[in-house]
Enzyme design. Structure first.
Site, mmCIF file in Angstrom:
data_model
loop_
_atom_site.group_PDB
_atom_site.id
_atom_site.type_symbol
_atom_site.label_atom_id
_atom_site.label_comp_id
_atom_site.label_asym_id
_atom_site.label_seq_id
_atom_site.Cartn_x
_atom_site.Cartn_y
_atom_site.Cartn_z
ATOM 1 N N HIS A 46 -1.254 -17.823 26.729
ATOM 2 C CA HIS A 46 -1.639 -19.163 27.182
ATOM 3 C C HIS A 46 -2.168 -20.003 26.017
ATOM 4 O O HIS A 46 -1.801 -21.168 25.853
ATOM 5 C CB HIS A 46 -2.679 -19.045 28.280
ATOM 6 C CG HIS A 46 -2.990 -20.349 28.951
ATOM 7 N ND1 HIS A 46 -2.118 -20.970 29.824
ATOM 8 C CD2 HIS A 46 -4.065 -21.168 28.850
ATOM 9 C CE1 HIS A 46 -2.634 -22.104 30.234
ATOM 10 N NE2 HIS A 46 -3.815 -22.251 29.664
ATOM 11 N N GLU A 68 4.402 -16.439 30.297
ATOM 12 C CA GLU A 68 3.258 -16.590 31.191
ATOM 13 C C GLU A 68 3.657 -16.415 32.647
ATOM 14 O O GLU A 68 2.944 -15.791 33.428
ATOM 15 C CB GLU A 68 2.670 -17.991 31.021
ATOM 16 C CG GLU A 68 1.473 -18.054 30.133
ATOM 17 C CD GLU A 68 0.920 -19.454 30.132
ATOM 18 O OE1 GLU A 68 0.450 -19.891 31.194
ATOM 19 O OE2 GLU A 68 0.979 -20.116 29.086
ATOM 20 N N ASN A 431 10.529 6.470 6.917
ATOM 21 C CA ASN A 431 11.000 7.763 6.459
ATOM 22 C C ASN A 431 10.459 8.894 7.323
ATOM 23 O O ASN A 431 11.187 9.793 7.712
ATOM 24 C CB ASN A 431 10.516 7.982 5.020
ATOM 25 C CG ASN A 431 11.689 8.039 4.082
ATOM 26 O OD1 ASN A 431 12.732 8.563 4.450
ATOM 27 N ND2 ASN A 431 11.525 7.497 2.899
#
Lengths: 696, 153
Positions: A46, A68, A431
């Site tokens: 928001h 939202e 990795n």
């Protein structure tokens, strides 16, 4: 208004919110039932929406707006979180991140997010793929806010209106209908509210302002409005806005207001009675009654405390431009120089009071120095915080289960190091997950738990910070590394025969070792590890590997606390002083002229069983008043670059010192053999020797 | 109508030179200079100017004029051009004057042994005073310096 001045603040804060979104989403994924986390996410989204809208980044604002909508259903228990929703929200966050990145790079934050937006909208509509019971609940929620014919008032609002009437204000009941073909009805509604609030006050609207903002209304809304203007005037004003279908504004008097108030009471009384009926009815009808949407404010009220409890307390910090800290540092070194001068003067004058004052000043400036240095220190968390998300995505795409355990995230490092260390760590972590941790099947076969563990640790040790990445994967077999290195031509077969395990591991960092082929052939290590190594070396750090085949591997990265201050050995050559970084010094010593031999015209020195070159600094730097070749004995500093050693001849050792590194200015960006300058206690500039320049 | 500019006036030998005042950060007395090896001969080294390390150029050396002993009058003029901070060693600096741009003429080919490219122009003040306006970007131009050095051997 010129928004540029707020841009950097907007970027910083957006990044904070995006980070918080990422973190909270990860938390929610681990604990999908915890609605307090949803509140935190909702609030971040928001705020982000608000900021983006204010700054005029429409795409950003509209995407957060769609997020939202989904989050709102979740927090109101109308939608249950599930994989598809998580993935879509994560994708949205990624899209937001790239928009903010674009803005950071000077762009307009535009991005094509139609796919994500339609996914989000589908979720709101209840069209979640492979969703079970969720879809019914969503449909219920979406159709929940059908426009009611009348707006009901609670007692407080009623009394406000009544009082306004008594004070001679106009109380209007306004009903607005927006044209059906309107594209952005929430915007239209906002414009109506904006217009109204310029000349009065909206007391109550239906649907609630919040729902209107989120486009949760059909094509009309109603409101109670206090103003000084006439009903017809208001009506005309609103009709002037485009895409407004019709407006009715009715002025209310005491009598009609009372009438409405009674209706409200009746409605509330009715609600409990009708509740059982609603439950029996099809789900879609569940939330359609006005009673259910009557109290959005109260719902919010209940939610608020939970939100406050779940959110971390705001940290009491301010943002400071790093350049200002540099200026502060410069000013401070000036102060230090004056302090040294004062101390000298005081010792000459021999005045007790003066000496005492100067000593006190010395202590204060010492404390001040510590603080100035600490200001530049940043917790490694600023780098670490993006890793949980990265590991999650990586594990998901590789179909592995991985737990990332972070410890020591509050360990502090100089800002300059922090900025540089992110990429190498990303590399090492990828990795670890990609090649270290086995597939689920392999892990089970090896008698390990399904979920692999990657530990990311940071800790202080002496003047260094260590960052370790350790996993419980398959480990590295030195034999395989050697075989591969021979095949790649990095070493010869004979060399391979004499190498220890540790030396074999170091080969992983050798340039030319890592190719895509190697990954599948051998232990799967070595993708660009040479790049990681050189990056870390350039920071004055080091990286080492320990591995137990079958049990896992540990990459340990050692870093200096700071790049701007290093420990150095100060040496004298005639009237000139130079600083040699301690990190590259192997040892110091004295050699006799007789020990120096000439091989192929190069002066060499026997050092610990091998011959190393002796470099004459006085010749290379054309020192005017010193030449070691005339001396019986010469002080030497043995420096190292990788495996190679070189002895530098100097006249005297002055001692070890912590020095502040400065560059030589833009006009002299690179001078061979010199890596920078520092200011000594007496105000003189001493040059810092770059030992690497002497080792070819 | 050309505008007036403020100019710092300094001396090299008998010639008077001018630098626009906004390019000058400060004028300092002579201070200890740390020699930087392996650079051009006219770069005298670096100084510590209130915590910032700044390279210093002997302007006589830069223009190929014979270098002179430093005196009480010797000054270091710190200029800031193209974000480069550099100090110029000059024989003396003690005047600030207002100059109308109109009176700055195109420079002749050579002034006091200095090539025209280093000059923005020459201003004639009063009857017998010539002020040589320096083109600082050219004076600090490095690609040209490299050529110069290789010529000098």
């Amino acid at each position: 208004m010129d928004m540029n001045q707020y841009l950097s603040m907007f970027i910083d804060e957006s990044n904070d919110h995006l980070q918080s979104l990422n973190d909270s989403m990860m938390g929610l994924e681990a604990n999908p039932e915890d609605l307090s986390i949803v509140q935190v996410i909702f609030r971040s989204a928001h705020t982000l929406k608000g900021m983006a809208a204010t700054m005029g980044f429409e795409d950003l604002a509209s995407l957060t707006h769609q997020m939202e909508n989904v989050l709102d259903l979740v927090r109101n228990n109308k939608l249950r979180m599930q994989d598809f929703i998580f993935d879509t929200l994560f994708k949205s966050i990624d899209a937001l991140e790239s928009m903010v990145e674009d803005i950071t790079g000077g762009g307009a934050g535009k991005a094509d997010v139609t796919a994500i937006v339609s996914s989000l909208q589908a979720i709101v509509r209840g069209e979640v793929p492979s969703a079970g019971n969720a879809s019914a609940e969503v449909t219920a929620a979406a159709s929940g806010n059908a426009s009611a014919a009348q707006v009901f008032l609670d007692e407080f609002q009623y009394s406000v209106l009544e009082q306004s009437l008594q004070e001679g204000h106009q109380v209007l009941y306004v009903d607005v209908a927006i044209r059906k073909d309107c594209q952005l009805k929430a915007v239209r509604a906002y414009m109506v509210f904006d217009l109204l609030e310029r000349s009065g006050e909206v007391v109550k609207s239906f649907p609630s302002v919040q729902d209107i903002e989120q486009e949760k209304f059909d094509y009309g809304f109603s409101l109670y409005y206090i103003t000084q203007k006439d009903a017809s005037e208001i009506q005309k004003m609103i009709l002037n806005l485009s895409e407004i279908e019709a407006v009715t504004a009715v002025a209310l008097d005491q009598e009609s207001l009372r009438q409405m108030g009674q209706d409200t009471a009746a409605a509330t009384a009715e609600a409990p009675a009708s509740a059982p009926v609603q439950e029996a009815a099809p789900a879609a009808a569940g939330n359609a009654s006005p009673a259910a949407s009557l109290h959005p404010k109260e719902e919010n009220g209940k939610a608020a405390p939970a939100r406050a409890g779940g959110a971390p307390s705001p940290s009491r910090t301010i943002r400071v431009d790093i350049e200002r800290l540099d200026v502060l540092m410069n000013l401070f070194s000036e102060l230090l120089i004056d302090r040294v001068r004062l101390e000298q003067l005081a010792s000459e004058v021999q005045n007790g009071d003066l000496t005492e004052t100067v000593e006190h000043m010395g202590r204060v400036s010492g404390d001040l120095q510590n603080i100035v240095m600490k200001l530049r220190m940043v917790p490694v968390d600023t780098v670490f915080n993006r890793f949980p998300r990265m590991i999650r995505d990586l594990a998901k795409s590789l179909d592995k289960k991985v737990d990332l355990i972070i410890t020591g995230a509050d360990t502090e490092l100089d800002r300059t190091v922090i900025d540089e260390i992110g990429d190498p760590l990303v590399h090492l972590l990828r990795n670890a997950v990609d090649h270290g941790i086995e597939s689920i099947a392999d892990r089970v076969a090896a008698g390990k738990p399904e979920t692999g563990t990657v530990q990311l640790r940071a800790f202080h040790s002496g003047n260094h910070v260590f960052i370790e990445i350790e996993e419980d994967g398959k480990g590295i077999y030195p034999k395989n590394v050697l075989a591969s290195a021979v095949k790649k031509g990095v070493i010869t077969q004979e060399q391979a025969g004499t190498m220890t395990d540790d030396e074999a591991y170091q080969l992983l960092f050798a340039p030319g070792f890592s190719t895509a082929e190697v990954i599948s052939d051998v232990s799967g290590r070595g993708v660009g590890l040479d790049v990681v190594k050189s990056k870390i070396s350039s920071l004055g750090g080091n990286v080492t590997i320990y591995s137990t085949p079958g049990k896992g591997t540990n990459f340990s990265v050692q870093l200096p606390l700071t790049l701007s201050i290093i420990a150095a050995m100060l040496v004298r050559l005639g009237s000139e002083k130079y600083a040699i970084p301690l990190s590259s010094i192997v040892e110091t010593g004295i050699v006799k002229q007789a020990q120096i031999r000439t091989i192929h015209g190069n002066r060499m020195l026997e050092f610990r069983g091998s011959h190393i070159p002796l470099v004459s600094l006085s010749k290379i730097f054309s020192i005017p008043d010193y030449d070691e070749s005339t001396e019986e004995e010469t002080e030497i500093v043995v420096v190292r670059k990788g495996e190679r050693l070189v002895a530098l001849a100097v006249q005297d050792f002055i001692g070890q010192n912590e020095i502040v590194i400065k560059n030589l200015g833009k006009y002299l960006p690179e001078v061979q053999g010199i890596s920078g300058a520092t200011i000594l206690g007496d105000g003189q500039v001493a040059l810092i020797i770059d030992p690497n320049a002497f080792i070819k | 109508m050309a505008e007036d500019i403020k100019v710092i006036v300094f001396k090299l030998g008998t010639e008077e030179y001018g630098i626009e005042v906004e390019k000058v950060q400060t004028i300092e007395r002579m201070m200890p200079i740390t020699r930087v090896p392996k650079t051009y001969s006219f770069i005298k080294g670096v100084i510590n100017l209130r915590g910032v390390v700044i390279p210093v150029i002997d302007l006589r050396g830069r223009f190929g004029i014979e270098e002179a002993e430093h005196t009480d009058q010797t000054r270091i003029i710190i200029v800031n051009v193209n974000e480069m901070e550099v100090g110029f060693i000059v024989d003396s600096a003690n005047d600030v004057i207002d100059l109308n741009r109109d009176i700055i003429d195109v420079p002749p080919d050579v002034v006091g042994g200095i090539k025209a490219k280093y000059l923005d122009g020459v201003a004639k003040i009063g009857d017998d005073r010539l002020l040589i306006m320096l083109n600082l970007s050219e004076v600090l131009n490095k690609s040209e310096i490299v050529q110069l050095e290789s010529l000098e051997g």
